[in-house]
Design an enzyme around this catalytic site. Sequence first.
Site, PDB file in Angstrom:
ATOM      1  N   PRO A 128       0.883  -1.148   0.053  1.00 23.95           N
ATOM      2  CA  PRO A 128       0.049   0.007   0.090  1.00 23.95           C
ATOM      3  C   PRO A 128       0.870   1.104   0.031  1.00 23.95           C
ATOM      4  O   PRO A 128       1.640   1.238   0.864  1.00 23.95           O
ATOM      5  CB  PRO A 128      -0.989   0.030   1.374  1.00 23.95           C
ATOM      6  CG  PRO A 128      -0.468  -1.639   1.638  1.00 23.95           C
ATOM      7  CD  PRO A 128       0.742  -2.105   1.200  1.00 23.95           C
ATOM      8  N   SER A 132       3.708   1.936  -8.065  1.00 26.81           N
ATOM      9  CA  SER A 132       4.494   2.648  -9.200  1.00 26.81           C
ATOM     10  C   SER A 132       5.862   3.005  -8.506  1.00 26.81           C
ATOM     11  O   SER A 132       6.717   2.872  -9.549  1.00 26.81           O
ATOM     12  CB  SER A 132       3.463   3.776  -9.656  1.00 26.81           C
ATOM     13  OG  SER A 132       2.366   3.406 -10.529  1.00 26.81           O
ATOM     14  N   THR A 158       0.422 -11.822  -6.719  1.00 31.07           N
ATOM     15  CA  THR A 158      -0.136 -12.992  -7.775  1.00 31.07           C
ATOM     16  C   THR A 158       0.297 -14.474  -7.388  1.00 31.07           C
ATOM     17  O   THR A 158       1.538 -14.380  -6.904  1.00 31.07           O
ATOM     18  CB  THR A 158       0.347 -12.784  -9.175  1.00 31.07           C
ATOM     19  OG1 THR A 158      -0.147 -11.432  -9.859  1.00 31.07           O
ATOM     20  CG2 THR A 158      -0.141 -13.818 -10.132  1.00 31.07           C
ATOM     21  N   ILE A 339     -18.184  -4.598 -32.241  1.00 28.98           N
ATOM     22  CA  ILE A 339     -18.833  -5.372 -33.299  1.00 28.98           C
ATOM     23  C   ILE A 339     -19.584  -6.587 -32.705  1.00 28.98           C
ATOM     24  O   ILE A 339     -20.384  -6.860 -33.651  1.00 28.98           O
ATOM     25  CB  ILE A 339     -17.454  -6.219 -33.994  1.00 28.98           C
ATOM     26  CG1 ILE A 339     -16.482  -4.945 -34.552  1.00 28.98           C
ATOM     27  CG2 ILE A 339     -17.810  -7.246 -34.803  1.00 28.98           C
ATOM     28  CD1 ILE A 339     -15.239  -5.383 -34.628  1.00 28.98           C
ATOM     29  N   HIS A 340     -19.466  -6.912 -31.810  1.00 30.63           N
ATOM     30  CA  HIS A 340     -20.583  -8.038 -31.066  1.00 30.63           C
ATOM     31  C   HIS A 340     -21.743  -7.306 -30.823  1.00 30.63           C
ATOM     32  O   HIS A 340     -22.953  -8.077 -30.527  1.00 30.63           O
ATOM     33  CB  HIS A 340     -19.785  -8.872 -30.129  1.00 30.63           C
ATOM     34  CG  HIS A 340     -18.998  -9.994 -30.527  1.00 30.63           C
ATOM     35  ND1 HIS A 340     -17.718  -9.714 -31.181  1.00 30.63           N
ATOM     36  CD2 HIS A 340     -19.161 -11.378 -30.462  1.00 30.63           C
ATOM     37  CE1 HIS A 340     -17.245 -10.670 -31.374  1.00 30.63           C
ATOM     38  NE2 HIS A 340     -17.980 -11.824 -30.985  1.00 30.63           N
ATOM     39  N   GLY A 342     -24.835  -6.008 -28.772  1.00 29.46           N
ATOM     40  CA  GLY A 342     -25.192  -6.456 -27.492  1.00 29.46           C
ATOM     41  C   GLY A 342     -24.850  -7.716 -26.886  1.00 29.46           C
ATOM     42  O   GLY A 342     -24.598  -8.042 -25.561  1.00 29.46           O
ATOM     43  N   GLU A 365       2.944  -4.826 -13.540  1.00 23.68           N
ATOM     44  CA  GLU A 365       4.420  -4.638 -14.098  1.00 23.68           C
ATOM     45  C   GLU A 365       4.758  -3.269 -14.577  1.00 23.68           C
ATOM     46  O   GLU A 365       5.314  -2.983 -15.713  1.00 23.68           O
ATOM     47  CB  GLU A 365       4.716  -5.556 -15.082  1.00 23.68           C
ATOM     48  CG  GLU A 365       4.270  -7.008 -14.386  1.00 23.68           C
ATOM     49  CD  GLU A 365       5.015  -8.361 -14.914  1.00 23.68           C
ATOM     50  OE1 GLU A 365       5.943  -8.084 -15.824  1.00 23.68           O
ATOM     51  OE2 GLU A 365       4.347  -9.377 -14.530  1.00 23.68           O
TER      52      GLU A 365
HETATM   53  C1  LIG Z   1      -4.150  -8.323 -10.568  1.00 23.93           C
HETATM   54  C2  LIG Z   1      -2.765  -7.784 -10.077  1.00 23.93           C
HETATM   55  C3  LIG Z   1      -1.733  -8.414  -9.848  1.00 23.93           C
HETATM   56  C4  LIG Z   1      -0.548  -8.005  -9.404  1.00 23.93           C
HETATM   57  N1  LIG Z   1       0.316  -8.859  -9.080  1.00 23.93           N
HETATM   58  C5  LIG Z   1       1.587  -8.417  -8.304  1.00 23.93           C
HETATM   59  C6  LIG Z   1       2.612  -9.324  -8.090  1.00 23.93           C
HETATM   60  O1  LIG Z   1       2.398 -10.242  -8.405  1.00 23.93           O
HETATM   61  N2  LIG Z   1       3.632  -8.507  -7.430  1.00 23.93           N
HETATM   62  C7  LIG Z   1       3.731  -7.337  -7.036  1.00 23.93           C
HETATM   63  O2  LIG Z   1       4.551  -6.910  -6.387  1.00 23.93           O
HETATM   64  N3  LIG Z   1       2.902  -6.622  -7.498  1.00 23.93           N
HETATM   65  C8  LIG Z   1       1.605  -6.946  -8.309  1.00 23.93           C
HETATM   66  N4  LIG Z   1       0.670  -6.200  -8.585  1.00 23.93           N
HETATM   67  C9  LIG Z   1       0.778  -4.437  -8.217  1.00 23.93           C
HETATM   68  C10 LIG Z   1       0.851  -3.717  -9.792  1.00 23.93           C
HETATM   69  O3  LIG Z   1       1.953  -3.979 -10.146  1.00 23.93           O
HETATM   70  C11 LIG Z   1       0.614  -2.402  -9.029  1.00 23.93           C
HETATM   71  O4  LIG Z   1      -0.844  -2.208  -8.651  1.00 23.93           O
HETATM   72  C12 LIG Z   1       0.855  -1.467 -10.290  1.00 23.93           C
HETATM   73  O5  LIG Z   1       2.323  -1.156 -10.276  1.00 23.93           O
HETATM   74  C13 LIG Z   1       0.191  -0.012  -9.815  1.00 23.93           C
HETATM   75  O6  LIG Z   1       0.773   0.523  -8.642  1.00 23.93           O
HETATM   76  P1  LIG Z   1      -0.457   1.051  -7.506  1.00 23.93           P
HETATM   77  O7  LIG Z   1      -1.530   0.092  -7.570  1.00 23.93           O
HETATM   78  O8  LIG Z   1       0.177   1.340  -6.103  1.00 23.93           O
HETATM   79  O9  LIG Z   1      -1.065   2.216  -8.514  1.00 23.93           O
HETATM   80  P2  LIG Z   1      -0.372   3.784  -8.267  1.00 23.93           P
HETATM   81  O10 LIG Z   1       0.930   3.543  -8.308  1.00 23.93           O
HETATM   82  O11 LIG Z   1      -1.232   4.499  -6.721  1.00 23.93           O
HETATM   83  O12 LIG Z   1      -1.047   4.355  -9.457  1.00 23.93           O
HETATM   84  C14 LIG Z   1      -2.133   5.216  -9.599  1.00 23.93           C
HETATM   85  C15 LIG Z   1      -2.355   5.814 -10.702  1.00 23.93           C
HETATM   86  O13 LIG Z   1      -1.255   6.891 -10.516  1.00 23.93           O
HETATM   87  C16 LIG Z   1      -0.415   6.966 -11.763  1.00 23.93           C
HETATM   88  N5  LIG Z   1       1.108   7.401 -11.230  1.00 23.93           N
HETATM   89  C17 LIG Z   1       1.692   6.802 -10.264  1.00 23.93           C
HETATM   90  N6  LIG Z   1       2.924   7.345 -10.159  1.00 23.93           N
HETATM   91  C18 LIG Z   1       2.943   8.260 -11.234  1.00 23.93           C
HETATM   92  C19 LIG Z   1       3.947   9.283 -11.497  1.00 23.93           C
HETATM   93  N7  LIG Z   1       5.115   9.137 -10.901  1.00 23.93           N
HETATM   94  N8  LIG Z   1       3.886   9.980 -12.903  1.00 23.93           N
HETATM   95  C20 LIG Z   1       2.668   9.690 -13.239  1.00 23.93           C
HETATM   96  N9  LIG Z   1       1.680   9.068 -12.792  1.00 23.93           N
HETATM   97  C21 LIG Z   1       1.581   8.299 -11.755  1.00 23.93           C
HETATM   98  C22 LIG Z   1      -0.438   5.467 -12.188  1.00 23.93           C
HETATM   99  O14 LIG Z   1      -0.021   5.396 -13.483  1.00 23.93           O
HETATM  100  C23 LIG Z   1      -1.909   5.271 -12.007  1.00 23.93           C
HETATM  101  O15 LIG Z   1      -2.739   5.876 -13.245  1.00 23.93           O
HETATM  102  C24 LIG Z   1      -0.345  -6.608  -9.159  1.00 23.93           C
HETATM  103  C25 LIG Z   1      -1.631  -5.677  -9.253  1.00 23.93           C
HETATM  104  C26 LIG Z   1      -2.716  -6.483  -9.597  1.00 23.93           C
HETATM  105  C27 LIG Z   1      -4.006  -5.372  -9.826  1.00 23.93           C
END
Ligand SMILES: Cc1cc2nc3c(=O)[nH]c(=O)nc-3n(C[C@H](O)[C@H](O)[C@H](O)COP(=O)(O)OP(=O)(O)OC[C@H]3O[C@@H](n4cnc5c(N)ncnc54)[C@H](O)[C@@H]3O)c2cc1C
Length: 387
Positions: A128, A132, A158, A339-340, A342, A365
């Site tokens: 949390p 990013s 994952t 294309i599909h 409804g 990723e």
């Molecule tokens: C189904 C699923 C599987 C996953 N599996 C894994 C896993 O196996 N291991 C693991 O470690 N993680 C995993 N993740 C985590 C995933 O990599 C992160 O959710 C992702 O990198 C985005 O981070 P966040 O959710 O904290 O979003 P945030 O980083 O809070 O992003 C929110 C928004 O802010 C934007 N943003 C953030 N920082 C910036 C910036 N500096 N400049 C511009 N825009 C920005 C983002 O692009 C996005 O639009 C998984 C996520 C999901 C949903």
Amino acid sequence: MSEVSDEDFAEILAQTRHFVRAAVVPREAEILAEDRVPDDLRAQAKNMGLFGYAIPQQWGGLGLDLTQDVELAMELGYTSLAVRSMFGTNNGIAGQVLVGFGTEEQKSRWLAPIATGDVVASFALTEPGAGSNPAGLLTKAVRDGSDWLIIGQKRFITNAPTADLFIVFARTRPADEQGAGIAVFLVPADAAGVEVGAKDAKMGQEGAWTADVSFTDVRVSDATLVGGSEDLGYRAALTSLARGRVHIAALAVGAAQRALDESVGYAASATQGGTPIGSFQLVQAMLADQQTGVLAGRAMVRDAARMWVTEQDRRIAPSAAKLFCTEMAGKVADLAVQIHGGTGYMRGVPVERIYRDVRLLRLYEGTSEIQRLIIGSGLVKAAQRQA
Ligand SMILES: Cc1cc2nc3c(=O)[nH]c(=O)nc-3n(C[C@H](O)[C@H](O)[C@H](O)COP(=O)(O)OP(=O)(O)OC[C@H]3O[C@@H](n4cnc5c(N)ncnc54)[C@H](O)[C@@H]3O)c2cc1C
């Protein structure tokens, strides 16, 4: 140079294509309804070596290089993405940390069972407040005699509900001039203090499971510190993620190809007032945009994979391929629903699933925004270095 000859690879690819199209595609509705990949499909994937296709042969894997990996991924993307996800972490983000950065002892201990699928490995980086920007992670590893205590909280991990091994990124000190202060540890899922939360309820990719994982004073020995160095973690994460981006781009191309095939099939057969909708030029235009996106994506993936293997570009091309192909797959899936008509909005119709499945590819990723930042900043820095 790949460990696998073109001839042997053609056989692996043909088998994978057959597995996807003959065994998995007919079971897509079951995977969706039960939110689970059936055990017999898991067993087939295991027997085919799919849990370790990207692990070197020395450790019992198939030893595919990234140019071959992407061809496989384009096949795997053709069906429920949960199937690929089942062995995606072993071959990709988790497994590659060990392949690239583990000590010989760590590789001997873990890579063989990872390659066979007897061990499921999960990559635990996101927290949390640190998605990013993983450099902001707060999970800590504190020295306690010759051991380490790991304390922290990870989320969206994952395969966490089925994992035997967590590749855990943890801070051993604040970031300083020496580096990010992030190390990576091999933490068995049954270690005391490891707790996996309830399976997340997701938008799509039914059958692929994620969960929170908490680490409460988890005691691990020094031998679990990947590469035996406190300073490897951040580099290991970034390298593994960059490689993974080319793979995800390929997966997106596979999903887009399926959405296109479903769209062409529907347009050729569904009628309005007795006329096949595929004779309407506005429908043909949508098919044309889908086809163009798929062809462009496939070419880009192959080019990026080649540049990864030759080490010509391991930074900009992976991000550009992921950005383009995952956005392209989103557009192609959206057009497929259109294309599909409804019908495309109804559960059980493949394009409805694809629309939801591919949405994730633009998020994990590295989001599309993060890929743009990597590409743009990489270009500017390269120009400044040359000036
Ligand atoms: C189904 C699923 C599987 C996953 N599996 C894994 C896993 O196996 N291991 C693991 O470690 N993680 C995993 N993740 C985590 C995933 O990599 C992160 O959710 C992702 O990198 C985005 O981070 P966040 O959710 O904290 O979003 P945030 O980083 O809070 O992003 C929110 C928004 O802010 C934007 N943003 C953030 N920082 C910036 C910036 N500096 N400049 C511009 N825009 C920005 C983002 O692009 C996005 O639009 C998984 C996520 C999901 C949903």
